[in-house]
Scaffold this motif. Sequence first.
Motif, PDB file in Angstrom:
ATOM      1  N   VAL A  89      34.236 -11.868 -21.311  1.00  0.00           N
ATOM      2  CA  VAL A  89      35.432 -12.357 -20.624  1.00  0.00           C
ATOM      3  C   VAL A  89      36.668 -11.802 -21.315  1.00  0.00           C
ATOM      4  CG1 VAL A  89      36.748 -14.402 -19.984  1.00  0.00           C
ATOM      5  CG2 VAL A  89      34.259 -14.433 -19.855  1.00  0.00           C
ATOM      6  N   VAL A  90      37.596 -11.287 -20.520  1.00  0.00           N
ATOM      7  CA  VAL A  90      38.840 -10.727 -21.055  1.00  0.00           C
ATOM      8  C   VAL A  90      39.937 -11.783 -21.019  1.00  0.00           C
ATOM      9  CG1 VAL A  90      40.530  -8.880 -20.760  1.00  0.00           C
ATOM     10  CG2 VAL A  90      38.130  -8.443 -20.234  1.00  0.00           C
ATOM     11  N   GLY A  91      39.953 -12.614 -19.981  1.00  0.00           N
ATOM     12  CA  GLY A  91      40.986 -13.638 -19.878  1.00  0.00           C
ATOM     13  C   GLY A  91      40.658 -14.623 -18.777  1.00  0.00           C
ATOM     14  N   VAL A  92      41.229 -15.847 -18.889  1.00  0.00           N
ATOM     15  CA  VAL A  92      40.971 -16.891 -17.894  1.00  0.00           C
ATOM     16  C   VAL A  92      42.297 -17.500 -17.484  1.00  0.00           C
ATOM     17  CG1 VAL A  92      39.900 -19.136 -17.503  1.00  0.00           C
ATOM     18  CG2 VAL A  92      38.690 -17.419 -18.845  1.00  0.00           C
ATOM     19  N   SER A  93      42.437 -17.802 -16.177  1.00  0.00           N
ATOM     20  CA  SER A  93      43.644 -18.497 -15.737  1.00  0.00           C
ATOM     21  C   SER A  93      43.281 -19.498 -14.649  1.00  0.00           C
ATOM     22  CB  SER A  93      44.667 -17.501 -15.188  1.00  0.00           C
ATOM     23  OG  SER A  93      44.096 -16.766 -14.126  1.00  0.00           O
TER      24      SER A  93
END
Lengths: 80, 198
Positions: free
Chosen positions: A76-80
């Motif tokens: 995972v690179v990023g979560v929003s």
Amino acid sequence: MLWLDCPRCGRRPIDEFTFGGERRAVSESITDVDERDFDEVWIFDNPDGVTTERWFHAFGCRRWLTARRDTSTDTVVGVS
Amino acid sequence: MTGVQTAAGAIEAGIVLSAVGGRVSAMAAHAGVRLPVRTHPLHAFVTDDYAQGFGPIFASTELSCYVSQTERGQMLIGAEFDSQPSYSRQSSFAALRSYSYKMTRLLPFLRDLRILRTWAGICDISADFSPIMGATGVDGFVITTGWGTWGFKAIPAGGEGMAELIATGRPPALIAPFSLDRFRLDHVLADQGSAGTR
């Protein structure tokens, strides 16, 4: 990938989440309405690299989140 | 399509068949074909030798796992693919634990064996979990893909069907329901449960 950072619940095991599919816009080059529906429902970009996708926190807050994930390494690179 | 470019030069062909496994989306994109396919890792492992012979391939569609014995006597165990698509070949302890749990529920004697080797490979899975065989919409380009679920069980028959399609220009009755345009025609195949991997 073993963990996902839920924006509401924090870092949780991946088993709590359901994969909801890639999130992308249908190409502008497809103009026919039925063709656009078909592309959105059935076709997958299936990229080898960073992609945007939806995940559902089924055994947590039961809310959807959007994740950026690198499919070449399943990280995972990023979560929003 | 009239041929392919390879590292060893151009090859002309009356009909080009794509029979790749693992990266079919990228391969089909060379011909401008977009597919209802996602690529998922599938884990597997072998145990050390089990002295007794174990004849059948044993699968549970309820637990989604399967086991068979290799000719060397090792028990080869696999189960469902990762829920999220990826091209990662990293085998995970979580998969190992999950597969071991399922398989020892079915065959308790496997508890006494040790895991010798583990790996992960990537599988092309279609949107209805059944293979896709036949025309692509591009003249001279046919495809057989989406075998991540039915794989070793049905591929030989699928190969014969594709050979007949190439020779005669028409899909034989056995593979006709697996055409790519079934998704467009709302004739998707509801055989998810029979795959044994999901």
